[in-house]
Design a protein around this motif. Structure first.
Motif, mmCIF file in Angstrom:
data_model
loop_
_atom_site.group_PDB
_atom_site.id
_atom_site.type_symbol
_atom_site.label_atom_id
_atom_site.label_comp_id
_atom_site.label_asym_id
_atom_site.label_seq_id
_atom_site.Cartn_x
_atom_site.Cartn_y
_atom_site.Cartn_z
ATOM 1 N N ARG A 206 -9.494 0.488 -3.389
ATOM 2 C CA ARG A 206 -8.466 -0.337 -4.002
ATOM 3 C C ARG A 206 -7.134 0.426 -4.063
ATOM 4 N NH1 ARG A 206 -6.975 -5.088 -6.311
ATOM 5 N NH2 ARG A 206 -5.281 -4.704 -7.727
ATOM 6 N N THR B 96 5.210 -1.178 -14.725
ATOM 7 C CA THR B 96 3.989 -0.803 -13.999
ATOM 8 C C THR B 96 3.914 0.714 -13.884
ATOM 9 O OG1 THR B 96 5.194 -1.073 -11.976
ATOM 10 C CG2 THR B 96 3.646 -2.842 -12.539
ATOM 11 N N PRO B 97 2.736 1.305 -13.886
ATOM 12 C CA PRO B 97 1.413 0.686 -13.906
ATOM 13 C C PRO B 97 0.903 0.339 -15.300
ATOM 14 C CG PRO B 97 1.182 3.042 -13.714
ATOM 15 C CD PRO B 97 2.648 2.768 -13.772
ATOM 16 N N ARG C 179 17.107 1.312 -16.339
ATOM 17 C CA ARG C 179 15.820 0.738 -16.002
ATOM 18 C C ARG C 179 15.557 -0.569 -16.730
ATOM 19 N NH1 ARG C 179 11.340 4.741 -14.390
ATOM 20 N NH2 ARG C 179 9.891 3.322 -13.395
ATOM 21 N N HIS D 238 -9.577 12.280 -6.918
ATOM 22 C CA HIS D 238 -10.414 11.723 -7.975
ATOM 23 C C HIS D 238 -11.255 10.568 -7.439
ATOM 24 C CE1 HIS D 238 -11.542 10.118 -11.951
ATOM 25 N NE2 HIS D 238 -11.331 8.942 -11.392
ATOM 26 N N TYR D 239 -10.614 9.716 -6.629
ATOM 27 C CA TYR D 239 -11.316 8.525 -6.144
ATOM 28 C C TYR D 239 -12.214 8.801 -4.943
ATOM 29 C CZ TYR D 239 -8.188 5.597 -8.988
ATOM 30 O OH TYR D 239 -7.510 4.998 -10.016
ATOM 31 N N VAL E 270 -12.752 -2.060 -14.839
ATOM 32 C CA VAL E 270 -11.902 -2.300 -13.681
ATOM 33 C C VAL E 270 -12.691 -3.117 -12.660
ATOM 34 C CG1 VAL E 270 -10.599 -1.250 -11.801
ATOM 35 C CG2 VAL E 270 -10.627 -0.170 -14.055
ATOM 36 N N ILE E 271 -12.317 -4.382 -12.514
ATOM 37 C CA ILE E 271 -12.943 -5.246 -11.506
ATOM 38 C C ILE E 271 -11.812 -5.922 -10.732
ATOM 39 C CG2 ILE E 271 -14.495 -7.186 -11.076
ATOM 40 C CD1 ILE E 271 -15.871 -6.589 -13.694
ATOM 41 N N PRO E 272 -11.528 -5.429 -9.530
ATOM 42 C CA PRO E 272 -10.369 -5.956 -8.796
ATOM 43 C C PRO E 272 -10.569 -7.375 -8.266
ATOM 44 C CG PRO E 272 -11.137 -3.847 -7.883
ATOM 45 C CD PRO E 272 -12.181 -4.330 -8.826
ATOM 46 N N PRO F 65 -7.970 -6.147 -13.266
ATOM 47 C CA PRO F 65 -8.015 -5.668 -11.874
ATOM 48 C C PRO F 65 -7.726 -4.175 -11.714
ATOM 49 C CG PRO F 65 -6.654 -7.641 -12.077
ATOM 50 C CD PRO F 65 -7.000 -7.210 -13.455
ATOM 51 N N VAL F 66 -7.003 -3.586 -12.655
ATOM 52 C CA VAL F 66 -6.640 -2.170 -12.528
ATOM 53 C C VAL F 66 -6.808 -1.501 -13.888
ATOM 54 C CG1 VAL F 66 -4.979 -2.445 -10.652
ATOM 55 C CG2 VAL F 66 -4.235 -2.776 -13.002
ATOM 56 N N ASN F 67 -6.703 -0.182 -13.897
ATOM 57 C CA ASN F 67 -6.668 0.533 -15.171
ATOM 58 C C ASN F 67 -5.406 0.146 -15.936
ATOM 59 O OD1 ASN F 67 -8.398 2.868 -13.521
ATOM 60 N ND2 ASN F 67 -8.868 2.689 -15.692
ATOM 61 N N LEU G 227 12.688 -1.519 -10.856
ATOM 62 C CA LEU G 227 14.109 -1.283 -11.114
ATOM 63 C C LEU G 227 14.897 -2.362 -10.390
ATOM 64 C CD1 LEU G 227 14.326 2.567 -10.598
ATOM 65 C CD2 LEU G 227 14.828 1.341 -12.702
ATOM 66 N N PRO H 173 -15.920 2.639 -8.145
ATOM 67 C CA PRO H 173 -14.640 3.293 -8.429
ATOM 68 C C PRO H 173 -14.179 4.254 -7.332
ATOM 69 C CG PRO H 173 -16.386 4.320 -9.687
ATOM 70 C CD PRO H 173 -17.016 3.177 -8.950
ATOM 71 N N ARG I 284 11.417 -1.790 -6.076
ATOM 72 C CA ARG I 284 10.544 -2.910 -6.440
ATOM 73 C C ARG I 284 9.309 -2.399 -7.181
ATOM 74 N NH1 ARG I 284 6.113 -4.969 -3.810
ATOM 75 N NH2 ARG I 284 6.508 -3.566 -2.091
ATOM 76 N N LEU J 157 -10.481 6.612 -14.611
ATOM 77 C CA LEU J 157 -9.790 6.001 -13.476
ATOM 78 C C LEU J 157 -10.754 5.237 -12.592
ATOM 79 C CD1 LEU J 157 -7.156 8.470 -12.019
ATOM 80 C CD2 LEU J 157 -6.815 6.319 -13.238
ATOM 81 N N GLY J 158 -10.391 3.990 -12.291
ATOM 82 C CA GLY J 158 -11.203 3.181 -11.395
ATOM 83 C C GLY J 158 -12.456 2.631 -12.053
ATOM 84 N N GLU J 159 -12.735 2.995 -13.305
ATOM 85 C CA GLU J 159 -13.955 2.522 -13.953
ATOM 86 C C GLU J 159 -13.689 1.652 -15.178
ATOM 87 O OE1 GLU J 159 -17.110 5.466 -14.293
ATOM 88 O OE2 GLU J 159 -16.109 6.644 -12.755
ATOM 89 N N GLU K 198 4.152 -8.829 0.215
ATOM 90 C CA GLU K 198 5.008 -8.980 -0.948
ATOM 91 C C GLU K 198 6.379 -8.348 -0.758
ATOM 92 O OE1 GLU K 198 3.139 -7.538 -4.467
ATOM 93 O OE2 GLU K 198 4.664 -8.428 -5.757
ATOM 94 N N SER K 199 6.411 -7.178 -0.131
ATOM 95 C CA SER K 199 7.693 -6.491 -0.030
ATOM 96 C C SER K 199 8.659 -7.254 0.870
ATOM 97 C CB SER K 199 7.503 -5.052 0.462
ATOM 98 O OG SER K 199 7.045 -5.057 1.787
#
Lengths: 314, 522
Positions: A263, B44-45, B118, A96-97, B219-221, B32-34, A44, A259, A40, B193-195, B398-399
């Motif tokens: 999340r 994704t991503p 794929r 990194h985060y 990036v503002i989630p 919401p994400v990078n 795929l 950052p 998921r 990343l994240g910014e 979700e899963s």
């Protein structure tokens, strides 16, 4: 003392091992199938062949203990796998985060201590007086207000209405103040009340009365005979607050666009992104255990009884 | 006096020069994400709106709903519908200076097809037998069958778009790309990343150059934080089809001075799939009663603040082949009760109905952390309780919802069509795949095999009349069997600072048309 620290550090190894096993097993007790989650998240289609291939790729066809040992072996080589959702190695991303999160949590911790200690002393000095009641109100609000709501209130007042502070992002001191307050208010409130109670308790003890009889000034009595003893529970509580503050940071980050790791970790939990959740949880356990070690050392340092009794038994 | 004048002049000049230097037009946006590594051939991503800024298709889906020439200037289809020859636009280069030619196109198709599994959800990926360069500017695609929606699928945001072949890793793209080098109007300049992710105008773009110099995607989630960011000037534009802000935040901006707000025409249909193979919804009377009993207008005004349009059919009439005059199931609780009475679902003292000891109880499954879905589900629950149907809300992560879609463990489940270029053909095509909620929901229909057969046929028939007739039959059949409870048509929301000028909507829900924004004064 050095031996004490060494021994505690050595204890961390079985602790982390145990934690990693529990995390690994608990994740897999859930109702969903990691192979399906993998498909998921990788977008795929879950055809039977694809499920079979994913199962093999993830090693899910082997006994769970073998899977764990496999993961552990890689983890010992600092390879925590690749995120299902992001298709990127987990550890570098987490590292990194993480610093931003620790920075925010650390600042919140400083804020907690810097504000709660004077507040607690102030409240204890003026027991049932105006200051005491004021601290009571702050504590009541602090404990009952959800931090994300406080975060939005702060943004509304200081960013939207007054325009004094930036609403989001990472930068200088002006960026960190609001999220740090939002996170720390609860710990701060608890600490202040705890210190007040603890000071009042110590103040009633005999050694304090003797000190007063010896003609010591009020300030001196308070500083050397009450506060030092009363601080011990605060030291313990602070160790607990570290976890609270990091937990709060994970939520608050998303509101202030900070950052940090929040999340990344939270969406991994929702997505059942196993490699990320495992690595993140383990890192958190390590940080938490380390903080508690620091607290214990501080405790031993502050209280000769602990320090000396430890040496006496050896 | 003279001094004052010259001072004023100097200040004027200074401020004049200041506006010249600030003429750099940077649009601040948020997501919401990078945006991800921007591999045009993966999912994704990688974020679709950003992939669409950097990469372009051979044919593009235009605003008026037609497919227009883009990187291909023209094309021919062979008599048997199996070979498509594209004449590529000349003088196009990738943003690193590489030439965009037949060789680059073929290399990209081969990279995509090397990862065919794929892309198997998209029929064209299964259909392409080979891609070959006829000369520098002509490419021929050969298909296994006379599959008709070739141009539609080539126009999708992914995977049939083109990255400079010099950026391939290990001779392909399935294991990543070196850098996101496309032919599109923007290039990715920086990622933190994240910014944020920063895009700059592609200075060598072959088409009309965008008016914006830069687009900074922060990036503002959190949707509420995004609304605040617009208010405090951190961003200039809120745009998106996935609820970038809550419906009530949108209403708030609408009522405020100084913001431009707009809602796009419908893109997709949000429905409940009703399971014909499990529980009381096996009975067509129950499915029809549900369709008559839900007060969608109230749902739209109460939960969605009036930001969506009511949906009465699985596909809105603007979808190709779907304007076939279906008769909607009107909101009529009395009729709904009569249908249930006639079908033998009896009710005592206003409680839950039952038939032969089987209570009329239905599980409604949805993603539990989505506040809007939850409120919509609650309204359906209340409406159905009024006619004696007990709805059990099952809000899960979700899963788990995904697992239920896959194996049919639901009474009703949220389901959204796929939108422009996918509807109706790709959405119908997926109804034949067991992992989809649609397949599971339709499994109880006696003629499911026949429906699937017709879907298979409609995708390859070369006769337009036959295709139209087949679509009519399939869509009508699903409508008459009340397999779906259509709720609303989704759309994109837009809130902009006024200096942005007129911001148009993208032709696809996944696009943000930055290249068409011509700001006045940011």
């Amino acid at each position: 003392m050095a031996l004490f620290i060494l021994r505690r550090l050595a204890l961390m190894v079985p602790m982390l091992l145990g934690a990693s096993l529990v995390i690994f097993l608990v994740l897999r007790l859930g109702p969903s199938d990691p192979a399906l989650d993998y498909l998921r998240l990788s977008r795929l289609p879950p055809t039977p062949q694809a499920v079979e291939a994913a199962r093999e790729l993830l090693g899910l066809d082997r006994p769970i203990l073998v899977q764990y040992l496999d993961w552990l072996w890689s983890a010992l080589h600092l390879d925590f796998g690749v995120s299902y959702a992001l298709q990127r190695p987990v550890l570098p991303d987490l590292l990194h985060y993480l610093p931003a999160t620790l920075q925010l949590a650390g600042f919140a911790l400083l804020l907690t201590l810097a504000i709660s200690v004077p507040l607690g002393i102030w409240a204890a000095r003026h027991r049932d007086g105006l200051p005491d009641n004021a601290v009571r109100v702050v504590a009541f609000l602090g404990v009952s207000m959800p931090n994300f709501w406080l975060g939005f209130l702060l943004i509304f007042l200081f960013s939207v209405e007054l325009g004094w502070l930036p609403a989001m992002g990472k930068g200088g001191l002006s960026h960190i103040v609001m999220p740090a307050i939002a996170i720390s208010l609860m710990s701060l409130a608890i600490n202040a009340r705890l210190l007040r109670a603890s000071m009042l308790e110590v103040a009633g003890q005999r050694h304090v009365t003797y000190a007063r009889l010896r003609g010591l000034s009020d300030r001196k009595v308070e500083r050397s005979h009450i506060l030092r003893n009363a601080l011990l529970p605060i030291v313990t509580a602070t160790g607990m607050h570290v976890g609270e503050l990091i937990g709060g940071t994970l939520i608050i980050e998303s509101i202030f666009g900070w950052p940090g790791v929040g999340r990344y970790a939270v969406s991994a939990v929702f997505n059942r992104d196993y490699p990320v959740v495992q690595c993140f949880t383990l890192l958190m356990v390590a940080i938490f255990v380390l903080c508690n070690l620091v607290v214990d050392i501080a405790y031993a340092y502050a209280d000769p009884r602990i320090r000396l009794s430890g040496e006496g038994t050896r | 006096m003279r001094l004052a004048l010259s001072l004023a002049l100097a200040i004027g000049l200074l401020s004049g020069s200041a506006t010249v230097t600030s003429a750099l037009e940077r649009l601040n946006f948020s997501w919401p994400v990078n945006v991800g590594p921007l591999n045009p051939h993966l999912y994704t991503p990688n974020q679709m709106f950003a992939q669409s800024m950097v990469y372009e298709p051979l044919v593009r889906y235009g605003k008026d709903g037609t497919l227009e020439p883009w990187l291909a200037e023209s094309w021919e289809v062979s008599g048997d519908g199996r070979a498509y020859t594209f004449h590529l636009r000349q003088g196009v280069t990738f943003s690193n200076g590489e030439t965009f030619d037949a060789e680059a196109v073929v290399a990209n198709f081969e990279a995509i097809l090397a990862n065919r599994e794929r892309h198997a959800w998209l029929e064209l990926a299964n259909q392409i037998e080979k891609a070959e360069a006829l000369d520098d500017h002509r490419v021929r695609l050969t298909l296994k069958d006379s599959y008709y929606p070739v141009l539609e699928e080539l126009a999708l945001p992914r995977p049939f778009r083109f990255v400079a072949p010099s950026q391939f890793v290990d001779g392909g793209t399935m294991d990543g790309i070196a850098a996101p080098i496309g032919t599109g109007p923007f290039v990715l300049a920086e990622t933190r990343l994240g910014e944020h992710d920063l895009f700059r105008r592609n200075e060598t773009y072959w088409g009309k150059a965008p008016a914006l110099d830069e687009v900074d995607v922060k990036v503002i989630p959190d949707p509420n934080s995004r609304a605040i960011a617009l208010q405090t000037g951190e961003i200039d534009l809120i745009y998106g089809a996935d609820g970038p802000i809550s419906p009530d935040s949108f209403k708030r901006f609408e009522a405020m001075d100084g913001y431009v707000t707009a809602l796009s025409p419908p893109y997709e249909t949000r429905t409940f799939a009703l399971n014909t193979n499990r529980g009381p919804t096996r009975d067509i009377a129950v499915r029809k009663a549900i369709n008559h009993a839900v007060d969608k207008d109230t749902m739209i005004s109460a939960v969605l603040s009036g930001t969506h349009e009511r949906a009465d059919t699985l596909f809105e009439p603007g979808v190709p082949y779907a304007d076939i005059g279906l008769k909607p199931y009107a909101f009529d609780p009395v009729l709904a009760e009569r249908l249930l009475d006639e079908a033998g679902w009896t009710r005592q003292d206003g409680g839950t109905r039952s038939r032969d000891g089987e209570p009329l109880r239905i599980e409604l499954c949805f993603t539990g952390n989505d506040a809007v879905l939850k409120s919509m589900a609650e309204i359906v629950q209340a409406d159905l309780a009024r006619i004696g149907i007990a709805v059990e809300l099952v809000g899960e992560e979700e899963s788990s919802v995904y697992a239920r879609q896959r194996d049919g463990r639901f009474g009703m489940i949220f389901n959204t069509t796929w939108g422009k270029l996918y509807d109706p053909h790709a959405f119908l095509s997926a109804m034949r795949v067991p992992a989809h909620a649609d397949y599971q929901a339709q499994l109880g229909l006696d003629d499911k095999a026949e429906i699937d057969g017709k879907i298979g046929k409609v995708l390859v028939t070369r006769n337009e009349e036959e295709r139209r007739a087949l679509y009519r039959e399939i869509i009508t059949r699903l409508h008459d069997a009340a397999v779906y409870l259509p709720l609303v048509y989704t759309n994109a929301m837009l809130v902009a600072r006024p200096g942005l000028g007129k911001v148009p909507f993208g032709a696809l829900s996944s696009e943000v048309p930055f290249e068409a924004i011509e700001p006045g004064d940011l």
